[in-house]
Design a protein around this motif. Sequence first.
Motif, PDB file in Angstrom:
ATOM      1  N   UNK A 226       1.084  -1.124  -0.091  1.00  0.00           N
ATOM      2  CA  UNK A 226       0.289   0.197   0.003  1.00  0.00           C
ATOM      3  C   UNK A 226       0.814   1.194  -0.077  1.00  0.00           C
ATOM      4  N   UNK A 227       2.119   0.994   0.368  1.00  0.00           N
ATOM      5  CA  UNK A 227       2.878   2.251   0.411  1.00  0.00           C
ATOM      6  C   UNK A 227       2.460   3.079   1.500  1.00  0.00           C
ATOM      7  N   UNK A 228       2.419   4.512   1.385  1.00  0.00           N
ATOM      8  CA  UNK A 228       1.672   5.300   2.292  1.00  0.00           C
ATOM      9  C   UNK A 228       0.271   5.280   2.458  1.00  0.00           C
ATOM     10  N   UNK A 229      -0.233   4.627   1.904  1.00  0.00           N
ATOM     11  CA  UNK A 229      -1.839   4.421   1.908  1.00  0.00           C
ATOM     12  C   UNK A 229      -1.999   3.380   3.210  1.00  0.00           C
ATOM     13  N   UNK A 294       2.144   9.553  -1.236  1.00  0.00           N
ATOM     14  CA  UNK A 294       2.973   8.155  -1.564  1.00  0.00           C
ATOM     15  C   UNK A 294       2.171   6.924  -1.733  1.00  0.00           C
ATOM     16  N   UNK A 295       0.780   6.749  -1.588  1.00  0.00           N
ATOM     17  CA  UNK A 295       0.135   5.557  -1.642  1.00  0.00           C
ATOM     18  C   UNK A 295       0.348   4.829  -3.006  1.00  0.00           C
ATOM     19  N   UNK A 296       0.352   3.653  -2.827  1.00  0.00           N
ATOM     20  CA  UNK A 296       0.503   2.693  -4.165  1.00  0.00           C
ATOM     21  C   UNK A 296      -0.729   2.419  -4.718  1.00  0.00           C
ATOM     22  N   UNK A 303      -4.166  -2.077  -3.624  1.00  0.00           N
ATOM     23  CA  UNK A 303      -4.343  -3.844  -4.005  1.00  0.00           C
ATOM     24  C   UNK A 303      -3.200  -4.473  -3.104  1.00  0.00           C
ATOM     25  N   UNK A 304      -3.718  -5.486  -2.517  1.00  0.00           N
ATOM     26  CA  UNK A 304      -2.486  -6.172  -1.675  1.00  0.00           C
ATOM     27  C   UNK A 304      -2.910  -7.858  -2.165  1.00  0.00           C
ATOM     28  N   UNK A 305      -1.842  -8.504  -1.795  1.00  0.00           N
ATOM     29  CA  UNK A 305      -1.982 -10.201  -1.787  1.00  0.00           C
ATOM     30  C   UNK A 305      -1.152 -10.764  -0.786  1.00  0.00           C
ATOM     31  N   UNK A 306      -1.787 -11.846  -0.300  1.00  0.00           N
ATOM     32  CA  UNK A 306      -1.137 -12.539   0.910  1.00  0.00           C
ATOM     33  C   UNK A 306      -0.798 -13.947   0.351  1.00  0.00           C
ATOM     34  N   UNK A 307       0.261 -14.332   1.196  1.00  0.00           N
ATOM     35  CA  UNK A 307       0.832 -15.752   0.726  1.00  0.00           C
ATOM     36  C   UNK A 307       0.672 -16.883   1.941  1.00  0.00           C
ATOM     37  N   UNK A 308       0.291 -17.826   1.345  1.00  0.00           N
ATOM     38  CA  UNK A 308       0.147 -18.977   2.424  1.00  0.00           C
ATOM     39  C   UNK A 308       1.185 -19.990   2.167  1.00  0.00           C
ATOM     40  N   UNK A 309       1.938 -20.564   3.015  1.00  0.00           N
ATOM     41  CA  UNK A 309       3.196 -21.367   2.807  1.00  0.00           C
ATOM     42  C   UNK A 309       3.001 -22.629   3.793  1.00  0.00           C
TER      43      UNK A 309
END
Length: 324
Positions: A226-229, A294-296, A303-309
């Motif tokens: 998100x950056x500055x967001x 400075x928000x992306x 937009x964000x994406x999580x990762x599970x392992x």
Amino acid sequence: DKNPVDANVIRIPLIGLEKSIVGTPAAAASGVQGNYDVTYQLTIENDGSTPLQTLTLNEDLQSQFGGAFVGLVGTPTITASSATDPPEINPLYDGTAANSNIFNSSSSVLNVNQSVTVQIVVEVDPDHPAAIYDSVTGDGNNDLESQATTSGLDPANGTLVSDHSNDPTALLIPEVALTKTLIGEPLPATSGTAGNLELTYDLHFTNIGNEALNSLSLLEDLQSQYGGGFVQIVGSPTITASTASDPIELNAAYDGTTVNAQLIDNSGSNTNLLDSGQSVTVRLVIEVDPDDPTANLIDGGLVSQATVTGTGDQSGSILNDHSD
């Protein structure tokens, strides 16, 4: 007669068969989503005191896997042999009940302590509705099991000896799936900061394979994405639903930053085991400032994406999935 029968000699015809999976299952070369290519290795050895002829090697995968058996990839290959007269591959072998003998009917001789190693590559669809699990042991572990059989003939007295591959070879396919869902609509931030919003997300991950998973990881680095967001996490993440037999422990230090992006605590005695079919839902509330310079922003949004392992509890295979 090259193999005379001597009444003073005790003949012990004996054959052995070892079977294993080479490497880990790979995404099918056919490109069919959810299918895997599996490489099996079968080694026959003459463990007796007499030569063996007319070798057979039967592997009926169709009957043992049911609908999970898709077909062979390529043809079987002999990868190693010390046989005096190696067997020849049956060009008709296709893993079905009708053509289950990997060797053809040509003459073959396996002298004492000699061996032959064969590899076959098989495409499987573990989620096929007609898949047969635990076909050999019936142990309820939901494994795709298979067991091969080999035989050889003592030419001196016509004794036929055979052997099954060691304990049925269980095909373990570790898989995990992750979805991320926005719950409700963005709301004005409870911090009271004008223009800031609160977003509630559910991260839902499921063990969709047939092997338990341990050492689970769930990464959500909102600061980088998100950056500055990104302003902060509101409260602490919570588990809103879980069928895990070994409850997942959340990381108390998680704050959505790059430094503390791990949601699951694997420290100490926490094993975080997720059996086949089990799932966990983690909810987090995020405060954002979409108007920060400075928000992306991607197409005008954050937009964000999580990762599970996870790690296969038996195979040791490490796998992951990303949320959409």
